[in-house]
Motif scaffolding. Structure first.
Motif, PDB file in Angstrom:
ATOM      1  N   GLY A  72      -8.150  11.440 -40.234  1.00  0.00           N
ATOM      2  CA  GLY A  72      -7.268  10.914 -41.261  1.00  0.00           C
ATOM      3  C   GLY A  72      -5.921  11.606 -41.159  1.00  0.00           C
ATOM      4  O   GLY A  72      -5.747  12.560 -40.391  1.00  0.00           O
ATOM      5  N   GLU A  73      -4.972  11.129 -41.953  1.00  0.00           N
ATOM      6  CA  GLU A  73      -3.622  11.712 -41.924  1.00  0.00           C
ATOM      7  C   GLU A  73      -3.640  13.216 -42.194  1.00  0.00           C
ATOM      8  O   GLU A  73      -2.981  13.992 -41.500  1.00  0.00           O
ATOM      9  CB  GLU A  73      -2.735  11.040 -42.983  1.00  0.00           C
ATOM     10  N   LEU A  74      -4.405  13.609 -43.220  1.00  0.00           N
ATOM     11  CA  LEU A  74      -4.369  15.022 -43.629  1.00  0.00           C
ATOM     12  C   LEU A  74      -4.848  15.939 -42.505  1.00  0.00           C
ATOM     13  O   LEU A  74      -4.291  17.018 -42.303  1.00  0.00           O
ATOM     14  CB  LEU A  74      -5.222  15.219 -44.885  1.00  0.00           C
ATOM     15  N   ALA A  75      -5.875  15.511 -41.773  1.00  0.00           N
ATOM     16  CA  ALA A  75      -6.397  16.352 -40.679  1.00  0.00           C
ATOM     17  C   ALA A  75      -5.366  16.469 -39.560  1.00  0.00           C
ATOM     18  O   ALA A  75      -5.182  17.548 -38.981  1.00  0.00           O
ATOM     19  CB  ALA A  75      -7.702  15.766 -40.142  1.00  0.00           C
ATOM     20  N   LEU A  76      -4.680  15.377 -39.252  1.00  0.00           N
ATOM     21  CA  LEU A  76      -3.684  15.456 -38.175  1.00  0.00           C
ATOM     22  C   LEU A  76      -2.409  16.167 -38.625  1.00  0.00           C
ATOM     23  O   LEU A  76      -1.657  16.676 -37.789  1.00  0.00           O
ATOM     24  CB  LEU A  76      -3.384  14.060 -37.620  1.00  0.00           C
ATOM     25  N   ASP A  89      -2.723  18.903 -40.486  1.00  0.00           N
ATOM     26  CA  ASP A  89      -3.194  20.279 -40.227  1.00  0.00           C
ATOM     27  C   ASP A  89      -3.059  20.639 -38.745  1.00  0.00           C
ATOM     28  O   ASP A  89      -2.801  21.786 -38.396  1.00  0.00           O
ATOM     29  CB  ASP A  89      -4.665  20.433 -40.637  1.00  0.00           C
ATOM     30  N   CYS A  90      -3.286  19.661 -37.867  1.00  0.00           N
ATOM     31  CA  CYS A  90      -3.222  19.895 -36.413  1.00  0.00           C
ATOM     32  C   CYS A  90      -1.782  19.945 -35.895  1.00  0.00           C
ATOM     33  O   CYS A  90      -1.572  20.139 -34.691  1.00  0.00           O
ATOM     34  CB  CYS A  90      -3.936  18.769 -35.662  1.00  0.00           C
ATOM     35  N   LEU A  91      -0.813  19.707 -36.769  1.00  0.00           N
ATOM     36  CA  LEU A  91       0.608  19.629 -36.390  1.00  0.00           C
ATOM     37  C   LEU A  91       0.876  18.481 -35.407  1.00  0.00           C
ATOM     38  O   LEU A  91       1.743  18.576 -34.542  1.00  0.00           O
ATOM     39  CB  LEU A  91       1.107  20.959 -35.799  1.00  0.00           C
ATOM     40  N   PHE A  92       0.110  17.421 -35.555  1.00  0.00           N
ATOM     41  CA  PHE A  92       0.348  16.208 -34.763  1.00  0.00           C
ATOM     42  C   PHE A  92       1.148  15.176 -35.572  1.00  0.00           C
ATOM     43  O   PHE A  92       1.860  14.367 -35.011  1.00  0.00           O
ATOM     44  CB  PHE A  92      -0.983  15.565 -34.346  1.00  0.00           C
ATOM     45  N   TYR A  93       0.980  15.219 -36.888  1.00  0.00           N
ATOM     46  CA  TYR A  93       1.549  14.189 -37.760  1.00  0.00           C
ATOM     47  C   TYR A  93       2.278  14.873 -38.898  1.00  0.00           C
ATOM     48  O   TYR A  93       1.761  15.838 -39.490  1.00  0.00           O
ATOM     49  CB  TYR A  93       0.417  13.297 -38.287  1.00  0.00           C
ATOM     50  N   LEU A 109       4.658  14.296 -34.670  1.00  0.00           N
ATOM     51  CA  LEU A 109       5.407  15.520 -34.349  1.00  0.00           C
ATOM     52  C   LEU A 109       5.443  15.797 -32.843  1.00  0.00           C
ATOM     53  O   LEU A 109       4.768  15.119 -32.055  1.00  0.00           O
ATOM     54  CB  LEU A 109       4.773  16.709 -35.091  1.00  0.00           C
ATOM     55  N   ILE A 110       6.170  16.834 -32.491  1.00  0.00           N
ATOM     56  CA  ILE A 110       6.446  17.109 -31.080  1.00  0.00           C
ATOM     57  C   ILE A 110       5.168  17.426 -30.286  1.00  0.00           C
ATOM     58  O   ILE A 110       5.043  17.056 -29.116  1.00  0.00           O
ATOM     59  CB  ILE A 110       7.497  18.237 -30.942  1.00  0.00           C
ATOM     60  N   ASP A 111       4.192  18.089 -30.934  1.00  0.00           N
ATOM     61  CA  ASP A 111       2.939  18.399 -30.223  1.00  0.00           C
ATOM     62  C   ASP A 111       2.209  17.124 -29.802  1.00  0.00           C
ATOM     63  O   ASP A 111       1.530  17.096 -28.775  1.00  0.00           O
ATOM     64  CB  ASP A 111       2.022  19.258 -31.107  1.00  0.00           C
ATOM     65  N   ALA A 112       2.334  16.087 -30.616  1.00  0.00           N
ATOM     66  CA  ALA A 112       1.743  14.794 -30.254  1.00  0.00           C
ATOM     67  C   ALA A 112       2.586  14.109 -29.188  1.00  0.00           C
ATOM     68  O   ALA A 112       2.050  13.545 -28.217  1.00  0.00           O
ATOM     69  CB  ALA A 112       1.632  13.911 -31.494  1.00  0.00           C
ATOM     70  N   ALA A 113       3.906  14.202 -29.347  1.00  0.00           N
ATOM     71  CA  ALA A 113       4.823  13.553 -28.392  1.00  0.00           C
ATOM     72  C   ALA A 113       4.631  14.111 -26.980  1.00  0.00           C
ATOM     73  O   ALA A 113       4.709  13.374 -25.998  1.00  0.00           O
ATOM     74  CB  ALA A 113       6.258  13.733 -28.853  1.00  0.00           C
ATOM     75  N   LYS A 114       4.353  15.438 -26.894  1.00  0.00           N
ATOM     76  CA  LYS A 114       4.126  16.055 -25.582  1.00  0.00           C
ATOM     77  C   LYS A 114       2.951  15.410 -24.850  1.00  0.00           C
ATOM     78  O   LYS A 114       2.848  15.466 -23.625  1.00  0.00           O
ATOM     79  CB  LYS A 114       3.825  17.548 -25.750  1.00  0.00           C
ATOM     80  N   LEU A 115       2.038  14.818 -25.619  1.00  0.00           N
ATOM     81  CA  LEU A 115       0.872  14.152 -25.024  1.00  0.00           C
ATOM     82  C   LEU A 115       1.066  12.632 -24.983  1.00  0.00           C
ATOM     83  O   LEU A 115       0.119  11.888 -24.745  1.00  0.00           O
ATOM     84  CB  LEU A 115      -0.391  14.507 -25.825  1.00  0.00           C
ATOM     85  N   ALA A 164      -5.031  13.082 -26.043  1.00  0.00           N
ATOM     86  CA  ALA A 164      -4.436  13.551 -27.305  1.00  0.00           C
ATOM     87  C   ALA A 164      -5.525  13.735 -28.371  1.00  0.00           C
ATOM     88  O   ALA A 164      -5.511  14.701 -29.136  1.00  0.00           O
ATOM     89  CB  ALA A 164      -3.388  12.555 -27.790  1.00  0.00           C
ATOM     90  N   GLN A 165      -6.473  12.807 -28.410  1.00  0.00           N
ATOM     91  CA  GLN A 165      -7.561  12.919 -29.397  1.00  0.00           C
ATOM     92  C   GLN A 165      -8.418  14.156 -29.107  1.00  0.00           C
ATOM     93  O   GLN A 165      -8.831  14.861 -30.032  1.00  0.00           O
ATOM     94  CB  GLN A 165      -8.412  11.655 -29.393  1.00  0.00           C
ATOM     95  N   ASP A 166      -8.676  14.396 -27.832  1.00  0.00           N
ATOM     96  CA  ASP A 166      -9.480  15.576 -27.473  1.00  0.00           C
ATOM     97  C   ASP A 166      -8.725  16.868 -27.803  1.00  0.00           C
ATOM     98  O   ASP A 166      -9.309  17.838 -28.280  1.00  0.00           O
ATOM     99  CB  ASP A 166      -9.846  15.537 -25.979  1.00  0.00           C
ATOM    100  N   ALA A 167      -7.402  16.855 -27.554  1.00  0.00           N
ATOM    101  CA  ALA A 167      -6.598  18.040 -27.891  1.00  0.00           C
ATOM    102  C   ALA A 167      -6.605  18.263 -29.407  1.00  0.00           C
ATOM    103  O   ALA A 167      -6.703  19.398 -29.884  1.00  0.00           O
ATOM    104  CB  ALA A 167      -5.167  17.856 -27.397  1.00  0.00           C
ATOM    105  N   ALA A 168      -6.527  17.167 -30.153  1.00  0.00           N
ATOM    106  CA  ALA A 168      -6.504  17.280 -31.619  1.00  0.00           C
ATOM    107  C   ALA A 168      -7.835  17.831 -32.148  1.00  0.00           C
ATOM    108  O   ALA A 168      -7.837  18.686 -33.041  1.00  0.00           O
ATOM    109  CB  ALA A 168      -6.202  15.919 -32.236  1.00  0.00           C
ATOM    110  N   ILE A 169      -8.941  17.377 -31.584  1.00  0.00           N
ATOM    111  CA  ILE A 169     -10.235  17.845 -32.120  1.00  0.00           C
ATOM    112  C   ILE A 169     -10.471  19.309 -31.748  1.00  0.00           C
ATOM    113  O   ILE A 169     -11.057  20.068 -32.528  1.00  0.00           O
ATOM    114  CB  ILE A 169     -11.413  16.939 -31.669  1.00  0.00           C
ATOM    115  N   TRP A 170      -9.973  19.724 -30.572  1.00  0.00           N
ATOM    116  CA  TRP A 170     -10.051  21.155 -30.224  1.00  0.00           C
ATOM    117  C   TRP A 170      -9.279  21.972 -31.243  1.00  0.00           C
ATOM    118  O   TRP A 170      -9.769  22.948 -31.773  1.00  0.00           O
ATOM    119  CB  TRP A 170      -9.456  21.409 -28.826  1.00  0.00           C
ATOM    120  N   ARG A 171      -8.042  21.552 -31.507  1.00  0.00           N
ATOM    121  CA  ARG A 171      -7.199  22.305 -32.439  1.00  0.00           C
ATOM    122  C   ARG A 171      -7.798  22.272 -33.844  1.00  0.00           C
ATOM    123  O   ARG A 171      -7.824  23.284 -34.537  1.00  0.00           O
ATOM    124  CB  ARG A 171      -5.787  21.695 -32.447  1.00  0.00           C
TER     125      ARG A 171
END
Lengths: 167, 192
Positions: B60-64, B66-70, B86-92, B106-113
């Protein structure tokens, strides 16, 4: 006899890894009958911190729990769930402690003579109100969804006389 | 007599296999199992649900956020994804909801973070001390705790552990935390 018992032990050992990694899933979602009107609750961003919420609502059985919510932001909706003319407080706590990847903690507080009392404490990504049930309290539906065939479903929480519990 | 020896050999084999199976469950295996469970058994990176949750892990939005993706937006409780990525998402390669659904990396990077953040919260709340204990009849492991926190947050996990299993939080679909703690037990967790 010894052959049979040896075979039973062997089969049990074979099943051990399966038993240890399998949990029983229980589907508690129920279809919502067509004739039931539902009202989706829209939370308004209200307080940037739990402290802000507690300044406005300082008394009740929820205070300690809210203090433990860490850096949560509080979204709010006010609704009269039982038709007594007084509004219940429906609060969503959104923060790293109070949310999973999808659902966040939602608390419903009912007004009393001395502040507020918790009547619902669960996790949800959405809250909807359903039909009037026991003692005039409306059902609460978590994670209401509509499928391709336009059938609505969700987990239905009903008033038990003291608080809400899953039907 | 010969049959008894055969049964003993097979028993030993299966017990060893069970042990090896338990020891060889990596964190990638955990994420794979989590992705399968969250996207309805398909492990589909393009999965969405009617409430706006995205991808294999149903973010959801709130989780992403927290991940600094959104970045978030003015409607944080609706997953309408109208805010900026955000830039961390843009890099992917992710600048939109559709990009995110189209980018497994990007999804795998987000779930790791996200898992790392959840583990940090678990440690902050001193819940890691429950590792190896049995609460309410359920064996507690690090990865089981991570799975439980994925479902109902570290706060929900705390309620279960502190109540000694008397309080069993459920998510909005009625799934009990105990199911996730058991389902995701005994995988390696790479976070300290």
């Amino acid at each position: 006899m010894r052959r049979q018992s040896g075979l039973v032990i062997c089969l049990f050992a074979a099943a051990l890894p399966l038993l240890s990694s399998t949990a029983v899933a229980e589907d508690r979602r129920r279809p919502i009958p067509k004739e039931v009107e539902t009202e989706l609750i829209r939370f308004e961003p209200a307080y940037a911190t739990v402290s802000g919420f507690l300044d406005k609502y300082p008394q009740g059985d929820f205070v300690e729990r809210f203090r433990e919510a860490g850096q949560a932001k509080v979204g709010l909706a006010l609704k009269d769930l039982n038709g007594d003319g007084k509004q219940e407080v429906i609060a969503i706590l959104a923060g790293p402690v109070t949310c999973g990847a999808r659902d966040c903690e939602v608390v419903i507080l009912a007004p009393t003579d001395r502040g507020y009392r918790t009547v619902f404490d669960g996790f949800a990504s959405s809250i909807a109100l359903g039909a009037k049930a026991k003692d005039g309290w409306r059902d609460v539906i978590t994670n209401l969804a509509t499928d391709r065939d336009n059938v609505r479903s969700g987990v239905i929480w009903t008033w038990t006389g003291e608080r809400y519990a899953i039907r | 007599m010969r049959f008894d020896r055969l049964a003993l050999a097979l028993t030993t084999f299966f017990v060893l296999c069970g042990g090896l199976n338990a020891a060889s469950k990596s964190f990638d295996d955990y994420l794979d199992a989590l992705g399968q469970r969250e996207s309805g058994g398909r492990g589909d990176y393009k999965a969405t649900n009617p409430a706006g949750y995205l991808g294999r892990y149903q973010f959801g939005e709130l989780a992403l956020v927290d991940c600094l993706f959104y970045e978030g937006d003015s409607t944080p409780y609706d997953n309408d994804w109208v805010g900026k990525w955000l830039i961390d998402a843009a890099k992917l390669g992710v600048k939109s909801k559709d990009d995110f659904l189209d980018t497994p990396k990007a999804q795998d990077a987000a779930i790791w973070r996200y898992s790392e953040l959840q583990w940090r919260t678990i440690v902050q709340l001193k819940l890691d001390q429950y590792d190896g204990k049995t609460i309410g009849g359920v064996a507690i492991t690090k990865s089981g705790m991570l799975g439980g926190a994925h479902l109902v947050g570290a706060g929900g996990l705390r309620k279960f552990l502190r109540s000694n299993g008397q309080t069993v939080p459920t998510d909005g679909n009625g799934t009990k935390i105990t199911e996730y703690i058991q389902l995701f037990a005994s995988y390696d967790v790479p976070f300290k």
